[in-house]
Enzyme design. Structure first.
Site, PDB file in Angstrom:
ATOM      1  N   PRO A 156       0.788  -1.230   0.000  1.00  0.00           N
ATOM      2  CA  PRO A 156       0.000   0.000   0.000  1.00  0.00           C
ATOM      3  C   PRO A 156       0.829   1.294   0.000  1.00  0.00           C
ATOM      4  O   PRO A 156       1.878   1.362   0.625  1.00  0.00           O
ATOM      5  CB  PRO A 156      -0.814  -0.102   1.294  1.00  0.00           C
ATOM      6  CG  PRO A 156      -0.100  -1.096   2.132  1.00  0.00           C
ATOM      7  CD  PRO A 156       0.533  -2.060   1.178  1.00  0.00           C
ATOM      8  N   ASN A 157       0.307   2.239  -0.731  1.00  0.00           N
ATOM      9  CA  ASN A 157       0.841   3.609  -0.819  1.00  0.00           C
ATOM     10  C   ASN A 157       2.114   3.733  -1.648  1.00  0.00           C
ATOM     11  O   ASN A 157       2.594   4.837  -1.862  1.00  0.00           O
ATOM     12  CB  ASN A 157       1.066   4.217   0.578  1.00  0.00           C
ATOM     13  CG  ASN A 157      -0.225   4.262   1.374  1.00  0.00           C
ATOM     14  OD1 ASN A 157      -1.208   4.809   0.898  1.00  0.00           O
ATOM     15  ND2 ASN A 157      -0.253   3.660   2.556  1.00  0.00           N
ATOM     16  N   ARG A 211       4.231  11.046  -1.919  1.00  0.00           N
ATOM     17  CA  ARG A 211       4.223  10.789  -0.470  1.00  0.00           C
ATOM     18  C   ARG A 211       5.623  11.044   0.124  1.00  0.00           C
ATOM     19  O   ARG A 211       6.626  10.553  -0.377  1.00  0.00           O
ATOM     20  CB  ARG A 211       3.761   9.355  -0.162  1.00  0.00           C
ATOM     21  CG  ARG A 211       4.798   8.286  -0.450  1.00  0.00           C
ATOM     22  CD  ARG A 211       4.330   6.877  -0.177  1.00  0.00           C
ATOM     23  NE  ARG A 211       4.212   6.568   1.228  1.00  0.00           N
ATOM     24  CZ  ARG A 211       4.438   5.360   1.748  1.00  0.00           C
ATOM     25  NH1 ARG A 211       4.785   4.353   0.965  1.00  0.00           N
ATOM     26  NH2 ARG A 211       4.299   5.147   3.020  1.00  0.00           N
ATOM     27  N   TYR A 219      11.011   9.028   0.899  1.00  0.00           N
ATOM     28  CA  TYR A 219      10.979   8.060  -0.194  1.00  0.00           C
ATOM     29  C   TYR A 219      11.538   8.599  -1.517  1.00  0.00           C
ATOM     30  O   TYR A 219      11.622   7.846  -2.492  1.00  0.00           O
ATOM     31  CB  TYR A 219       9.539   7.556  -0.395  1.00  0.00           C
ATOM     32  CG  TYR A 219       8.993   6.871   0.842  1.00  0.00           C
ATOM     33  CD1 TYR A 219       9.498   5.641   1.251  1.00  0.00           C
ATOM     34  CD2 TYR A 219       8.001   7.463   1.618  1.00  0.00           C
ATOM     35  CE1 TYR A 219       9.023   5.012   2.390  1.00  0.00           C
ATOM     36  CE2 TYR A 219       7.505   6.842   2.765  1.00  0.00           C
ATOM     37  CZ  TYR A 219       8.026   5.614   3.143  1.00  0.00           C
ATOM     38  OH  TYR A 219       7.565   4.993   4.281  1.00  0.00           O
ATOM     39  N   ASN A 261       8.049  -5.755  -1.339  1.00  0.00           N
ATOM     40  CA  ASN A 261       8.036  -4.627  -0.406  1.00  0.00           C
ATOM     41  C   ASN A 261       6.594  -4.546   0.091  1.00  0.00           C
ATOM     42  O   ASN A 261       5.735  -3.928  -0.553  1.00  0.00           O
ATOM     43  CB  ASN A 261       8.445  -3.328  -1.106  1.00  0.00           C
ATOM     44  CG  ASN A 261       8.453  -2.167  -0.115  1.00  0.00           C
ATOM     45  OD1 ASN A 261       7.954  -2.282   1.007  1.00  0.00           O
ATOM     46  ND2 ASN A 261       9.003  -1.034  -0.535  1.00  0.00           N
ATOM     47  N   ALA A 291       3.380  -0.973   4.552  1.00  0.00           N
ATOM     48  CA  ALA A 291       2.886  -1.002   5.938  1.00  0.00           C
ATOM     49  C   ALA A 291       2.486  -2.413   6.383  1.00  0.00           C
ATOM     50  O   ALA A 291       2.532  -2.718   7.583  1.00  0.00           O
ATOM     51  CB  ALA A 291       1.717  -0.041   6.094  1.00  0.00           C
ATOM     52  N   GLU A 328      12.934  -9.430   0.898  1.00  0.00           N
ATOM     53  CA  GLU A 328      12.174  -8.280   1.399  1.00  0.00           C
ATOM     54  C   GLU A 328      12.952  -6.998   1.079  1.00  0.00           C
ATOM     55  O   GLU A 328      14.163  -6.948   1.323  1.00  0.00           O
ATOM     56  CB  GLU A 328      12.037  -8.434   2.920  1.00  0.00           C
ATOM     57  CG  GLU A 328      11.451  -7.245   3.632  1.00  0.00           C
ATOM     58  CD  GLU A 328      11.590  -7.367   5.169  1.00  0.00           C
ATOM     59  OE1 GLU A 328      12.410  -8.186   5.657  1.00  0.00           O
ATOM     60  OE2 GLU A 328      10.889  -6.622   5.854  1.00  0.00           O
ATOM     61  N   HIS A 342      12.870  -2.626   1.403  1.00  0.00           N
ATOM     62  CA  HIS A 342      12.286  -1.350   1.840  1.00  0.00           C
ATOM     63  C   HIS A 342      13.122  -0.212   1.283  1.00  0.00           C
ATOM     64  O   HIS A 342      14.357  -0.260   1.379  1.00  0.00           O
ATOM     65  CB  HIS A 342      12.230  -1.248   3.363  1.00  0.00           C
ATOM     66  CG  HIS A 342      11.402  -2.326   3.955  1.00  0.00           C
ATOM     67  ND1 HIS A 342      10.025  -2.317   3.877  1.00  0.00           N
ATOM     68  CD2 HIS A 342      11.740  -3.485   4.570  1.00  0.00           C
ATOM     69  CE1 HIS A 342       9.562  -3.419   4.440  1.00  0.00           C
ATOM     70  NE2 HIS A 342      10.582  -4.145   4.857  1.00  0.00           N
ATOM     71  N   ARG A 347      13.823   3.937  11.876  1.00  0.00           N
ATOM     72  CA  ARG A 347      12.571   4.689  11.959  1.00  0.00           C
ATOM     73  C   ARG A 347      11.774   4.323  13.226  1.00  0.00           C
ATOM     74  O   ARG A 347      12.344   3.868  14.195  1.00  0.00           O
ATOM     75  CB  ARG A 347      11.768   4.493  10.657  1.00  0.00           C
ATOM     76  CG  ARG A 347      12.530   5.049   9.441  1.00  0.00           C
ATOM     77  CD  ARG A 347      11.727   4.953   8.167  1.00  0.00           C
ATOM     78  NE  ARG A 347      10.499   5.760   8.234  1.00  0.00           N
ATOM     79  CZ  ARG A 347       9.511   5.686   7.339  1.00  0.00           C
ATOM     80  NH1 ARG A 347       9.618   4.843   6.323  1.00  0.00           N
ATOM     81  NH2 ARG A 347       8.441   6.432   7.457  1.00  0.00           N
TER      82      ARG A 347
END
Ligand code: DQA
Length: 151
Positions: free
Chosen positions: A12-13, A20, A25, A76, A79, A100, A102, A109
């Site tokens: 998502p996003n 964003r 990012y 990825n 969230a 995975e 990111h 974070r």
């Protein structure tokens, strides 16, 4: 020889890249990311499909569809990284090599980003490398699959 075939799944996003939180990012868009990955795949001589959904069930479906159809998964989960046992279960179910990724360095974070459910299954986790993290994941899968003759 049959070409290696991978799927890159985005949660998502990530379709909002470029809009964003650009300070986290970056300014490049989701389309830029797709172009980067597809251009890289062509240069490396592998087949890659890049997908994105805001819905957890779509991601579960796509992991299941990967079964017996692709050689490895780059994911990825965005969230859903921090919440989804369903994605972990799906990865375990299909048993494919998975990495995975990111874009940001989640380790640096918020506390709620410190848990990753899919990490338990993924062979490698790449974070904080921006878009290049996806290319590193692809390189890893190519080496991994060539070494073990995945198919
Ligand atoms: C992300 C990190 C996640 O914590 C976040 O929810 C995202 C993107 C990353 O690529 O840095 O949406 O997965």
């Amino acid at each position: 020889m049959k070409k290696l075939n991978f799927v890159v799944l985005n949660g998502p996003n990530l379709n909002m890249l470029g809009i964003r939180e650009p300070e986290i990012y970056g300014k490049q868009t989701y389309q830029d990311l797709c172009n980067l990955i597809c251009g890289y795949a062509e240069r490396k001589g592998v087949l890659i499909e890049v997908k994105q959904s805001n819905h957890e069930g779509d991601l579960v479906d796509w992991i299941q569809e990967a079964y017996q159809n692709v050689d490895g998964i780059v994911i990825n989960p965005a969230a859903y990284t921090h919440t989804s046992v369903a994605l972990l279960d799906a990865l375990k179910a299909v048993g494919l090599p998975a990495v995975e990724v990111h874009i940001s360095d989640v380790a640096q974070r918020e506390d709620y980003r410190q848990i990753s459910y899919v990490r338990e299954y993924c062979e490698k986790s790449i974070m904080g490398r921006g878009f290049d993290g996806y290319l590193e994941a692809i390189d890893y899968l190519i080496k991994r699959c060539e070494a073990t003759l995945c198919k």
